[in-house]
Structures are given as structure tokens and as C-alpha cells.
Design a protein around this motif. Structure first.
Motif, PDB file in Angstrom:
ATOM      1  N   LEU A  18      -5.070   0.035   6.257  1.00 56.04           N
ATOM      2  CA  LEU A  18      -4.312  -1.194   6.475  1.00 56.04           C
ATOM      3  C   LEU A  18      -3.676  -1.621   5.154  1.00 56.04           C
ATOM      4  N   ILE A  19      -2.367  -1.763   5.161  1.00 56.51           N
ATOM      5  CA  ILE A  19      -1.642  -2.167   3.955  1.00 56.51           C
ATOM      6  C   ILE A  19      -1.294  -3.642   4.080  1.00 56.51           C
ATOM      7  N   VAL A  20      -1.817  -4.450   3.177  1.00 54.26           N
ATOM      8  CA  VAL A  20      -1.513  -5.881   3.208  1.00 54.26           C
ATOM      9  C   VAL A  20      -0.699  -6.219   1.962  1.00 54.26           C
ATOM     10  N   ASP A  21       0.581  -6.476   2.164  1.00 53.06           N
ATOM     11  CA  ASP A  21       1.461  -6.795   1.034  1.00 53.06           C
ATOM     12  C   ASP A  21       2.619  -7.624   1.573  1.00 53.06           C
ATOM     13  N   ASP A  22       3.004  -8.642   0.832  1.00 52.29           N
ATOM     14  CA  ASP A  22       4.074  -9.507   1.330  1.00 52.29           C
ATOM     15  C   ASP A  22       5.442  -8.887   1.130  1.00 52.29           C
ATOM     16  N   ASP A  23       5.524  -7.904   0.224  1.00 55.10           N
ATOM     17  CA  ASP A  23       6.817  -7.306  -0.102  1.00 55.10           C
ATOM     18  C   ASP A  23       7.108  -6.141   0.840  1.00 55.10           C
ATOM     19  N   ILE A  24       8.199  -6.266   1.553  1.00 48.00           N
ATOM     20  CA  ILE A  24       8.467  -5.259   2.588  1.00 48.00           C
ATOM     21  C   ILE A  24       8.740  -3.890   1.981  1.00 48.00           C
ATOM     22  N   GLY A  25       9.413  -3.875   0.845  1.00 50.32           N
ATOM     23  CA  GLY A  25       9.711  -2.605   0.182  1.00 50.32           C
ATOM     24  C   GLY A  25       8.437  -1.892  -0.221  1.00 50.32           C
ATOM     25  N   MET A  26       7.502  -2.648  -0.765  1.00 47.98           N
ATOM     26  CA  MET A  26       6.214  -2.106  -1.175  1.00 47.98           C
ATOM     27  C   MET A  26       5.490  -1.528   0.047  1.00 47.98           C
ATOM     28  N   ARG A  27       5.499  -2.314   1.143  1.00 49.07           N
ATOM     29  CA  ARG A  27       4.812  -1.853   2.363  1.00 49.07           C
ATOM     30  C   ARG A  27       5.408  -0.532   2.829  1.00 49.07           C
ATOM     31  N   ARG A  28       6.730  -0.496   2.838  1.00 46.08           N
ATOM     32  CA  ARG A  28       7.404   0.721   3.311  1.00 46.08           C
ATOM     33  C   ARG A  28       7.067   1.918   2.440  1.00 46.08           C
ATOM     34  N   ALA A  29       7.116   1.710   1.113  1.00 46.70           N
ATOM     35  CA  ALA A  29       6.867   2.819   0.192  1.00 46.70           C
ATOM     36  C   ALA A  29       5.440   3.335   0.369  1.00 46.70           C
ATOM     37  N   LEU A  30       4.485   2.411   0.432  1.00 48.43           N
ATOM     38  CA  LEU A  30       3.091   2.817   0.601  1.00 48.43           C
ATOM     39  C   LEU A  30       2.916   3.544   1.938  1.00 48.43           C
ATOM     40  N   HIS A  31       3.564   2.994   2.943  1.00 50.19           N
ATOM     41  CA  HIS A  31       3.471   3.579   4.274  1.00 50.19           C
ATOM     42  C   HIS A  31       3.978   5.017   4.267  1.00 50.19           C
ATOM     43  N   ARG A  32       5.158   5.187   3.648  1.00 52.03           N
ATOM     44  CA  ARG A  32       5.770   6.515   3.625  1.00 52.03           C
ATOM     45  C   ARG A  32       4.845   7.540   2.972  1.00 52.03           C
ATOM     46  N   ILE A  33       4.307   7.155   1.830  1.00 53.74           N
ATOM     47  CA  ILE A  33       3.467   8.101   1.090  1.00 53.74           C
ATOM     48  C   ILE A  33       2.203   8.439   1.882  1.00 53.74           C
ATOM     49  N   LEU A  34       1.542   7.407   2.379  1.00 51.51           N
ATOM     50  CA  LEU A  34       0.268   7.637   3.045  1.00 51.51           C
ATOM     51  C   LEU A  34       0.464   8.413   4.354  1.00 51.51           C
ATOM     52  N   ARG A  35       1.536   8.050   5.056  1.00 51.17           N
ATOM     53  CA  ARG A  35       1.793   8.721   6.324  1.00 51.17           C
ATOM     54  C   ARG A  35       2.070  10.196   6.084  1.00 51.17           C
ATOM     55  N   SER A  36       2.901  10.490   5.076  1.00 52.00           N
ATOM     56  CA  SER A  36       3.247  11.886   4.827  1.00 52.00           C
ATOM     57  C   SER A  36       2.047  12.658   4.282  1.00 52.00           C
ATOM     58  N   ASN A  37       0.974  11.971   3.938  1.00 48.90           N
ATOM     59  CA  ASN A  37      -0.219  12.663   3.478  1.00 48.90           C
ATOM     60  C   ASN A  37      -1.331  12.628   4.532  1.00 48.90           C
ATOM     61  N   GLY A  38      -0.937  12.331   5.747  1.00 48.97           N
ATOM     62  CA  GLY A  38      -1.863  12.490   6.855  1.00 48.97           C
ATOM     63  C   GLY A  38      -2.713  11.284   7.188  1.00 48.97           C
ATOM     64  N   PHE A  39      -2.357  10.123   6.666  1.00 47.02           N
ATOM     65  CA  PHE A  39      -3.119   8.925   7.030  1.00 47.02           C
ATOM     66  C   PHE A  39      -2.354   8.145   8.080  1.00 47.02           C
ATOM     67  N   ARG A  40      -3.119   7.383   8.863  1.00 44.91           N
ATOM     68  CA  ARG A  40      -2.490   6.491   9.811  1.00 44.91           C
ATOM     69  C   ARG A  40      -2.401   5.128   9.132  1.00 44.91           C
ATOM     70  N   CYS A  41      -1.276   4.483   9.246  1.00 49.64           N
ATOM     71  CA  CYS A  41      -1.104   3.224   8.521  1.00 49.64           C
ATOM     72  C   CYS A  41      -0.842   2.057   9.454  1.00 49.64           C
ATOM     73  N   LEU A  42      -1.429   0.932   9.131  1.00 45.81           N
ATOM     74  CA  LEU A  42      -1.125  -0.333   9.789  1.00 45.81           C
ATOM     75  C   LEU A  42      -0.608  -1.270   8.709  1.00 45.81           C
ATOM     76  N   LEU A  43       0.325  -2.129   9.104  1.00 53.07           N
ATOM     77  CA  LEU A  43       0.943  -2.981   8.089  1.00 53.07           C
ATOM     78  C   LEU A  43       0.726  -4.451   8.413  1.00 53.07           C
ATOM     79  N   ALA A  44       0.515  -5.231   7.364  1.00 47.92           N
ATOM     80  CA  ALA A  44       0.397  -6.678   7.547  1.00 47.92           C
ATOM     81  C   ALA A  44       1.062  -7.351   6.369  1.00 47.92           C
ATOM     82  N   GLU A  45       1.821  -8.433   6.656  1.00 49.88           N
ATOM     83  CA  GLU A  45       2.536  -9.049   5.536  1.00 49.88           C
ATOM     84  C   GLU A  45       1.797 -10.274   4.988  1.00 49.88           C
ATOM     85  N   ASP A  46       0.754 -10.726   5.676  1.00 48.63           N
ATOM     86  CA  ASP A  46      -0.025 -11.842   5.122  1.00 48.63           C
ATOM     87  C   ASP A  46      -1.423 -11.864   5.745  1.00 48.63           C
ATOM     88  N   GLY A  47      -2.177 -12.894   5.424  1.00 48.89           N
ATOM     89  CA  GLY A  47      -3.565 -12.974   5.856  1.00 48.89           C
ATOM     90  C   GLY A  47      -3.698 -13.036   7.366  1.00 48.89           C
TER      91      GLY A  47
END
Lengths: 250, 436
Positions: A18-47
Motif C-alpha cells: 500500500l502506497i500512501v503519499d499525497d503527491d500523485i507523481g510520487m504515487r505513480r512512480a512508486l507504483h510503476r516500479i513496484l508493479r514492474s517488479n512483481g508486486f501488487r500495489c494499492l494507492l492512497a492519497e491520505d489517511g
């Protein structure tokens, strides 16, 4: 509330982060990397988003940004641990890379931190090490939350991540050196292999190899005044190292 | 001694003292001359009066007894010697001696009856010699010894005059200090403006000096405002840049071409260096408690960091050196200097030594050094030397500025010097050795 001991079945499928970050660019970048390395990602922009994700899905690891408007990463981390009693591993993403940030995060119950700006290699190393650790409970030793450990007159402050000489002076250690020292003194008088050391030192050592462990051990010895005798940290040829001094909790 | 004296003459108070001294001396001598003139006239009149009195007495007394002249001489010794003479001596009469003629005039004015006695007088050195026809027909010759001595007032008051001048000099020096000090303080403050926070300037001293101080203060705050504005915008920019930089860092891996990836990495690193140096500068002021630390471990950690970045850095020094200082600031300081060396010269050698009262951290490199004239300039904010610009070495131009700030917070000093035979730069950091 998910049962505290259940979500350890992750070996069966892709692990969920689960990626919790308010910055959409950061979320996307983290998502891209983790996904391409075989992880499943969930995103959240706040608490709020984080809580609703946690209520519905099983999560193996949370990547939590410290600096967020409204509820900060620290607040969320504390709530998760204390209010929700949720043991899911947390890696804090620290904005400043400051010692204080990291100390606060770890005291609030985070398991590791990663300082911005970081690259793909560092991110993956941390994430993998954390997931491995949470899968194998062996890595979590007798962490009876005693705050100080002592050996030979030296003091280690686990909360502040500090080492003090017998005369009371603080010794500057790099993050990797402290992790190594911690791994050694938490298993005193036991031989620890280089691989285990690498893993226990939370992969804070970039492009880790056996050689780099040796380099960091050498630096640690120098700071402990053990460079000549190599007696406190002894080399076990071809395998790893052993911390020879008795360690007491205080 | 001569140097000290010259320096003294060169100072404001020295010059004021000299001006006053000369003025006073002139005034002193001038007034002395005037007073002497007045006094001399008065004395001359009194003396002539006395002489006239004596002469008329002599005229009356001469015939009364045979030894009258001897007695008179005895009576008036040593001022007046009188004897009887048959002829008026000196016979040539009164020479055209202005002073003697004036004396005669004065005598006659004092005792008009002496007009009938053919009084003559002449100057003989300091004596007045004269003759007078007595009523009984005899001639009286007299010699008034030391008649023309006027002891110089200047000589008489030389000692007290000298003392007076000394007092005046002393007072002037004191007052000069009051004038000169604020000026000197302003000058000192002025020499520090530019690479430090505001230097307070006391507004005191004479009006003109106060005006200078006020004007200087205003100028300083204007300058500081400008620098602060610049810093502010840099800080805002840096903060804003950090998040996109972090994103870029992460996204670099998506670039397929290895060469392009390396180039991106290099650029991002450079920008990160720029941003962090600005933030470092701003953080130089943050409060940090003093702590007993192992200084050697701090220096070693910084050198090891550089080595981990595959930079050519070596450490030479003890493995332990304990002192009381602010560890975070010290670490930033050493890191700053080491980075400077590796950036500009591609290598750094850090030595740590303990003196009697201080700790020396010396960072040397084998680069080209910097021109001697620029050794001080490089501490100014945003100052980047031509050479570094040309080589496209990153950096914000704040490195050494924040280094100096950090050093000051640590109570130490930092100096730059070129190594002999222009084989690199040597940065020396001296920190007080406080042992508890």
C-alpha cells in the motif's frame, strides 16, 4: 479488523504493497516500479483513503510518506500501531532524511525508513528485505524493548540509534554501520553469516555484496578501537563474524 | 616603536591630538609674548620709579656724612652701586640707546625734580650705568646691576606648561577615543558585512559619526534584505524542486537507453546537490545542543561516505578524538569541505590533529587551487569562480558561505590557502577543544 497473525500467507501470490503519499507523481512512480517488479500495489492519497483500503484488502507492507497535509505519516503510523493494533510492516518515506525524522518514525513503530530522494535500487532492496523479515519471524530477535545495550563499557541507545564510548562520547555511525552493530550485538557470541548480516542490517547498504559487508565491519572496528586486535568483532573465515563481548541490557 | 608611533599618528585621535597640541602651543607662546610685553612695561615703570626714588634720596643724603656713598652702596647692594665722581661719567652722554633713553625718560617722569640734575643713563650689557649732578655740585655715578634682565616667563612656566600640554594630550586622546572608537567599530562591522548575518552597529560618538553609523546600519539592512530575498526565493525553489527531483529519481529507471539514463542520473544528482546545499545553508542556524562526541568518528564517516560514492578521499588521523561540540553542524561542515575538494579537484585528503587547545581538521586536495586574490571572495554567498563555471561543476555558490557560518556556530575558524607550488588547496578548520 484483520487478525494480527493471519496475513502471512503472502508467499502464495504476489505481495501487496500500500502506497500512501499525497503527491500523485510520487504515487505513480512508486507504483510503476513496484508493479514492474512483481508486486501488487494499492494507492492512497491520505489517511482516510488508507483506512478504507486497509479495511477491505490484505496488505503486506505500507510505504508511508511522512510529509502529508492534514494527518502526517507519523500520525497515521501511531494510529495504526496503537489504536488499531495493526502489525503490518511500515516503511516511512522521510522527506528530509534527517536523523530526528527517522528516530521519531522508528519510535512510533515504523519498521524502517527510506530517505528522499532514493532510487529504484534502494527502494526495491528495502521493500524486499522488509517483506523477507516479516515472513521469517526469526529475524525479529528478543527485542524486549529495553532501550540500552551495554558491552565493555560502551552503550548503545536503541531509541536514538546512538553509540557511546566508555567515556560517554557519542560516536558517529553511518546507518549501515549502526544496523550492522545492532545485528551483531543482538546475537552476541553467535556466529552470524554475511548473508544474514546483510539481511538484518535492513539492506541499508547499497549494491550489497560480501565485500561491502567486510568494508563496513572494518569501519565499525575502527570506530570501536578494535582495528588492531580484531577481538571484539572476530572474523569467522569464509563465513561471517562473531561479536565476542557479553552484551547486557540496561 | 616607530611603527606604533606612525600608526598612532595615522589614527583619528592621534591627528586630533596633534592638531590640538600645535594649536595649544601656539596659543601658549602667543599669550606669553603678549603678557610679557604688558608685564615688562609695568615692571620697567616700577623699576624706574624705584631708581628715581633712590637718586633723589642720594641727592639729599650725599652731603650728610662723609661715608654716605659707601653706606648707600651697602644699603642697596647688589642692585645699585653709587660713588662720587668729579666728572659726569660716561662723558659721551647718553648714547643713542633706545632702552636707556626710555629709562631716563621714565625716571624723570617719576621724579620731575630730577630734571635739574642732568641725569644721564646708558645700558652696559644688562646693567644700567648713569650719572647725576648732585645739588652740592658733586657728580654721582651709579650702576644699577641687572637692570635689564627680564627673566623669560616662558622659561619660568616651562614645567607647568609642559604638564599642561601633557594633560591636554591625555584628555584629547580620551576624547579622540570617543570619536574614533565608534568609527573603528563601523569599519570593523563593514568589513564583515556580506557573508554573515547583520552586524550590529552602535550609534554613538559625535553627530557625524552617529550619522555614519545610522547610514551604515540602513545600508547593511538593505543589503541583508536583498540577500535574504534571494535566499528566500532559493529556499522556496529548493523546496518545490525536491518533490519533482524525488520523482525523477524514481522514474529514471524507466528510461530504456543506458546512456540517457546515466545522463539523467548525473543531472538529477547535480540538482540534488544544489538543492541540498541551499537547504544546508538555511539549516546552519538551527539550534543544536553541545555534546561530547568522538570527532574522529564524524570525520571518518564523512570520508567513508565520499568513498562510497567512489570518490577519491582519504582520512589520516586518530581513530578516536573526543571533544564537546555540535556534531550535526560539524558533520555538515566537514562534508561541505570534502565535497568541495572532490568536486573541484577530484580528490581530498582529510587530516585530523589535536593541538593543545584546539582541533585541526585540514582538507587538502591536488587540484589547481584558487587565485590568491579570490581566497576571501569565495566565502561570499553565490560566488562562483570563473574556473568552476567553465568546467560546469555544479554547486550553488553557497558551499563555503555555509561552511563559514557553521564554523562560527562551532566557535572556530576556517582559512583557505594555496599549497606551495600551486599543487592544490588547503582548507584548515580550527575548532576549540573543549573537554569536559
Amino acid at each position: 479488523m484483520t487478525g494480527p497473525s493471519i496475513p502471512r500467507l503472502s508467499a502464495l501470490g504476489p505481495q501487496t504493497i500500500l502506497i500512501v503519499d499525497d503527491d500523485i507523481g510520487m504515487r505513480r512512480a512508486l507504483h510503476r516500479i513496484l508493479r514492474s517488479n512483481g508486486f501488487r500495489c494499492l494507492l492512497a492519497e491520505d489517511g482516510a483513503a488508507m483506512r478504507s483500503v486497509l479495511a477491505e484488502a490484505r496488505v503486506d507492507l505500507i510505504l508511508l510518506d511522512v510529509m502529508m497535509p492534514g494527518e502526517s505519516g507519523f500520525d497515521l503510523c501511531r494510529d495504526l500501531r496503537i489504536r488499531d493494533d495493526n502489525p503490518v510492516p511500515i516503511i516511512m518515506i522521510s522527506a528530509r532524511g534527517e536523523q530526528t525524522d527517522l528516530v521519531i518514525g522508528l519510535e512510533l513503530g515504523a519498521d524502517d525508513y527510506i530517505a528522499k530522494p532514493f532510487g529504484e535500487g534502494e527502494l526495491l532492496a528495502r521493500v524486499r528485505a522488509m517483506l523477507r523479515r516479516s515472513r521469517t519471524p526469526v529475524a525479529e530477535p528478543a527485542r524486549t524493548r529495553s532501550r540500552f545495550l551495554r558491552f565493555d563499557g560502551w552503550t548503545v541507545d536503541l531509541g536514538q540509534r546512538d553509540l557511546f564510548t566508555p567515556t560517554g562520547a557519542r560516536v558517529e555511525l553511518s546507518g549501515a554501520e549502526f544496523d550492522l552493530l545492532l545485528a551483531l550485538i543482538e546475537h552476541p557470541q553467535r556466529v552470524i553469516g554475511r548473508d544474514a548480516l546483510l539481511e538484518m542490517s535492513r539492506a541499508r547498504i547499497g549494491n550489497a555484496s560480501d565485500r561491502t559487508i567486510d568494508v563496513h565491519i572494518c569501519r565499525l572496528r575502527r570506530k570501536l578501537g578494535d582495528e588492531e586486535k580484531r577481538d571484539t568483532i572476530r572474523t569467522v573465515r569464509g563465513f561471517g563474524y562473531i561479536f565476542t563481548r557479553p552484551v547486557e541490557q540496561a | 616603536m616607530l611603527r606604533w608611533l606612525l600608526g598612532w599618528f595615522d589614527s583619528l585621535r592621534g591627528r586630533i591630538a596633534i592638531a590640538l597640541l600645535i594649536g595649544l602651543t601656539v596659543q601658549f607662546i602667543g599669550s606669553d609674548i603678549i603678557f610679557e610685553r604688558i608685564e615688562a612695561a609695568r615692571l620697567e615703570r616700577a623699576r624706574a620709579q624705584r631708581l628715581a626714588d633712590w637718586l633723589s634720596f642720594a641727592d639729599e643724603f650725599a652731603g650728610t656724612r662723609p661715608d654716605a656713598f659707601e653706606r648707600m652702596t651697602k644699603l642697596w647692594q647688589p642692585d645699585l652701586i653709587v660713588r662720587r665722581s668729579l666728572a659726569a661719567v660716561p662723558e659721551g652722554g647718553v648714547r643713542s640707546d633706545g632702552e636707556a633713553r626710555q629709562v631716563r625718560q621714565l625716571i624723570l617722569e617719576a621724579r620731575p625734580q630730577l630734571r635739574h640734575h642732568d641725569v644721564r643713563a646708558t645700558a652696559e650689557g644688562r646693567d644700567l650705568v648713569g650719572s647725576m649732578h648732585l645739588a652740592n655740585g658733586d657728580w654721582l655715578v651709579f650702576r644699577a646691576e641687572d637692570y635689564f634682565t627680564f627673566s623669560s616667563q616662558l622659561q619660568r612656566f616651562a614645567v607647568s606648561g609642559f604638564l599642561l600640554l601633557l594633560c591636554v594630550t591625555f584628555i584629547v586622546l580620551l576624547f579622540g577615543r570617543m570619536v574614533g572608537r565608534p568609527l573603528a567599530r563601523i569599519a570593523k562591522a563593514a568589513s564583515r558585512v556580506g557573508w554573515d548575518e547583520a552586524v550590529p552597529v552602535d550609534v554613538n560618538g559625535p553627530r557625524e559619526v552617529r550619522q555614519v553609523a545610522i547610514a551604515f546600519g540602513r545600508m547593511q539592512s538593505r543589503l541583508m534584505e536583498q540577500v535574504a530575498d534571494r535566499m528566500q526565493s532559493m529556499a522556496a525553489m529548493s523546496h518545490d524542486l525536491r518533490t519533482p527531483l524525488a520523482r525523477m529519481r524514481l522514474n529514471i529507471s524507466a528510461v530504456g537507453d543506458a546512456e540517457a539514463r546515466a545522463a539523467f542520473e548525473q543531472d538529477v544528482e547535480e540538482m540534488e546537490g544544489f538543492v541540498s546545499s541551499i537547504l544546508d545553508y538555511l539549516r546552519g542556524d538551527e539550534a543544536e545542543a553541545e555534546q561530547r562526541v568522538d570527532v574522529a568518528s564524524i570525520v571518518m564517516t564523512v570520508v567513508d561516505e565520499a568513498r562510497d560514492r567512489s570518490e577519491n578521499a582519504i582520512y589520516a588521523g586518530p581513530h578516536r578524538l573526543e571533544a564537546v561540540t555540535r556534531p550535526l553542524k560539524l558533520k555538515r561542515l566537514v562534508r561541505n569541505i570534502v565535497q568541495n575538494a572532490t568536486r573541484h579537484a577530484d580528490n581530498a585528503c582529510v587530516t585530523l590533529t589535536q593541538g593543545k587547545h584546539d582541533i585541526h581538521i585540514v582538507v587538502t586536495d591536488e587540484g589547481q587551487g584558487i587565485p590568491d586574490t579570490d581566497l576571501e571572495l569565495v566565502f561570499e554567498p553565490f560566488r562562483r569562480l570563473e574556473n568552476a563555471r567553465k568546467r560546469h561543476i555544479g554547486g550553488s555558490g553557497l558551499g563555503l558561505t555555509s561552511a563559514r557560518r557553521l564554523v562560527e556556530r562551532l566557535g572556530g575558524t576556517i582559512t583557505l590557502a594555496n599549497r606551495p607550488q600551486s599543487c592544490g588547496l588547503e582548507v584548515t578548520i580550527r575548532l576549540p577543544l573543549v573537554k569536559v
